[in-house]
Write a protein that holds these residues in place. Structure first.
Motif, PDB file in Angstrom:
ATOM      1  N   GLY A  26       0.872  -1.111  -0.012  1.00  0.00           N
ATOM      2  CA  GLY A  26      -0.103  -0.152   0.129  1.00  0.00           C
ATOM      3  C   GLY A  26       0.699   1.175  -0.011  1.00  0.00           C
ATOM      4  N   ARG A  77      -7.394 -10.266  -4.085  1.00  0.00           N
ATOM      5  CA  ARG A  77      -7.923  -9.471  -3.087  1.00  0.00           C
ATOM      6  C   ARG A  77      -7.842 -10.355  -1.686  1.00  0.00           C
ATOM      7  N   ASP A  82      -7.084  -7.012   3.173  1.00  0.00           N
ATOM      8  CA  ASP A  82      -7.689  -5.550   3.361  1.00  0.00           C
ATOM      9  C   ASP A  82      -7.022  -4.174   3.172  1.00  0.00           C
ATOM     10  N   VAL A  83      -5.801  -4.374   2.930  1.00  0.00           N
ATOM     11  CA  VAL A  83      -5.035  -3.303   2.700  1.00  0.00           C
ATOM     12  C   VAL A  83      -5.571  -2.272   1.622  1.00  0.00           C
ATOM     13  N   ASP A  84      -5.582  -1.061   1.942  1.00  0.00           N
ATOM     14  CA  ASP A  84      -6.073   0.072   0.895  1.00  0.00           C
ATOM     15  C   ASP A  84      -5.201   0.044  -0.263  1.00  0.00           C
ATOM     16  N   PRO A  86      -5.411   1.158  -3.952  1.00  0.00           N
ATOM     17  CA  PRO A  86      -5.908   1.664  -5.285  1.00  0.00           C
ATOM     18  C   PRO A  86      -4.843   1.428  -6.372  1.00  0.00           C
ATOM     19  N   PHE A 116     -10.473  -3.571  -5.631  1.00  0.00           N
ATOM     20  CA  PHE A 116      -9.234  -2.734  -5.191  1.00  0.00           C
ATOM     21  C   PHE A 116      -9.762  -1.393  -5.211  1.00  0.00           C
ATOM     22  N   GLY A 117     -10.274  -0.919  -6.134  1.00  0.00           N
ATOM     23  CA  GLY A 117     -10.551   0.696  -6.623  1.00  0.00           C
ATOM     24  C   GLY A 117      -9.757   0.979  -7.604  1.00  0.00           C
TER      25      GLY A 117
END
Length: 402
Positions: A26, A77, A82-84, A86, A116-117
């Motif tokens: 991240g 995923r 659950d690390v952000d 992007p 993930f976004g």
């Protein structure tokens, strides 16, 4: 046939990564590569992990491929937690990705975004063959969220395309570029190959001129490599075609650099030229600067925090693994500090910005400066940057520097 996979250490069935590879996750840029392994025909020079309909066999299908790839995105995923994260870039390569409907490519992109976004302003590229798209297709591709298209032009000379076994005609490229621009794409790359048997300097100049007339904002130019196991290699071995000439290849690289630079495209990596910072391929820059990426698809490679792994090669084996909710990874390697130093030199030295001087053996670096291969002033200021002559001998320079 497609190249073989390297050996490596086994990968857990659930794809779990070493804890040290997740440290700092991240804080580094993150990207996705999506491999689409299908082609209508196999080009004579190609050793990529691709399959025609006759080579594919049972257990894999273009029709279900998007769903299979999405299953791997979901495994990614799960493995990464659950690390952000992007996603800054997505690159869909092949094979011929545009053999799939744009809606299927869009569904894979949507899955990446959902899990993930996509980062604001994310770069989303697909490769395409000129004959595999029409005006409607590129419009739907833009609607699906793609921002960049990379076309395999290779040459503007029919006899060169014939040796490469490319099926498009030279006039097809300007047409598809026009459609692509009309669809709203600001970023278009044209891939070229030089050194094909039978190609002359005039042929190469003509291909560059044709590419420039289409006004792409990015051009990639690669020396032809005769890969073992390809039809081209067999033709060269039998004496039916001449092997590429190293001196001619060097001359053609210099021709490319001069012509592209004169038309406002400047090198930022040995084989890549762009009109400016907004036009560079951000996805490839992430590869060259040690970012994290997840490679989706059969034979695709991934890298996260110093662990590199590669998926099973055949689409049927890949689909079977994912249907069983098992990681498709075939094997992996964990890079130690020296491995990562060497890799940084190999990759970053290819860039116009070079690599930190501190990574290099100083004696070898100063010898390269004396030989006119590394720029002297930037080196004293902390950056090792190849001269134009150094770019021609980059692989040899790297071997000496590490």
């Amino acid at each position: 046939m497609p190249s073989t996979l390297p050996d490596g250490d086994p990968v857990p069935a659930d794809g779990t990564l070493p804890s040290r590879s997740l440290d700092g996750l991240g804080t580094r840029p993150f990207a996705f590569y999506v491999h689409v392994p299908f082609c209508v025909t196999r080009c004579g020079y190609c050793d990529f992990n691709t399959y025609t309909a006759t080579e594919l066999g049972p257990g894999a299908s273009r029709d279900t491929y998007a769903d299979t790839a999405i299953a791997e995105v979901r495994i990614a995923r799960r493995v990464l937690g659950d690390v952000d994260l992007p996603v800054e870039t997505v690159f869909v390569g092949g094979g011929t990705p545009t053999l799939l409907p744009p809606e299927d490519l869009g569904r894979v992109l949507d899955a990446i975004d959902k899990e993930f976004g996509l980062a604001p302003g994310a770069e989303v590229t697909t490769e395409a063959n000129p004959e595999s798209v029409d005006e409607s297709y590129v419009g739907r591709l833009r609607e699906a969220g793609f921002t960049r298209v990379s076309y395999g032009m290779q040459s503007a000379r029919e006899h060169v395309l014939a040796v490469l076994e490319r099926s498009h005609t030279p006039g097809r490229v300007p047409q598809v570029v026009e459609w692509t621009r009309k669809a709203g794409f600001e970023h278009i790359n044209l891939d070229l190959i030089y050194g094909t048997p039978g190609e002359t300097h005039a042929d190469w100049k003509g291909s560059l001129e044709a590419a420039l007339m289409a006004e792409p904002d990015h051009v990639s130019a690669y020396a032809l490599i005769v890969e073992d196991g390809t039809r081209l290699a067999a033709q060269v071995r039998r004496g039916e075609l001449a092997a590429p000439d190293d001196d001619a290849m060097a001359d053609r690289y210099l021709i490319a650099d001069e012509m592209l630079s004169a038309h406002g495209l400047h090198w930022y990596e040995i084989s890549n030229w762009a009109t400016g910072p907004s036009a560079v391929c951000r996805h490839n820059l992430l590869y060259w600067t040690g970012a994290d990426w997840w490679g989706v698809g059969p034979g695709a490679h991934s890298h996260v925090g110093g662990t590199r792994w590669w998926n099973v090669k055949h689409p049927a084996a890949y689909a079977t693994r994912l249907a069983e909710d098992v990681s498709p990874a075939h094997a992996r390697e964990i890079l130690d500090d020296d491995d990562r130093r060497v890799e940084r030199i190999m990759l970053e030295l290819r860039l116009a910005d070079g690599c930190p001087s501190t990574l290099l053996d100083d004696t070898a670096a100063r010898r390269a400066i004396d030989d006119g291969l590394i720029e002297p002033v930037p080196y004293e200021r902390g950056r090792a940057i190849l001269t134009r002559h150094g770019r021609l001998l980059a692989d040899a320079v790297v071997r000496d520097l590490v």
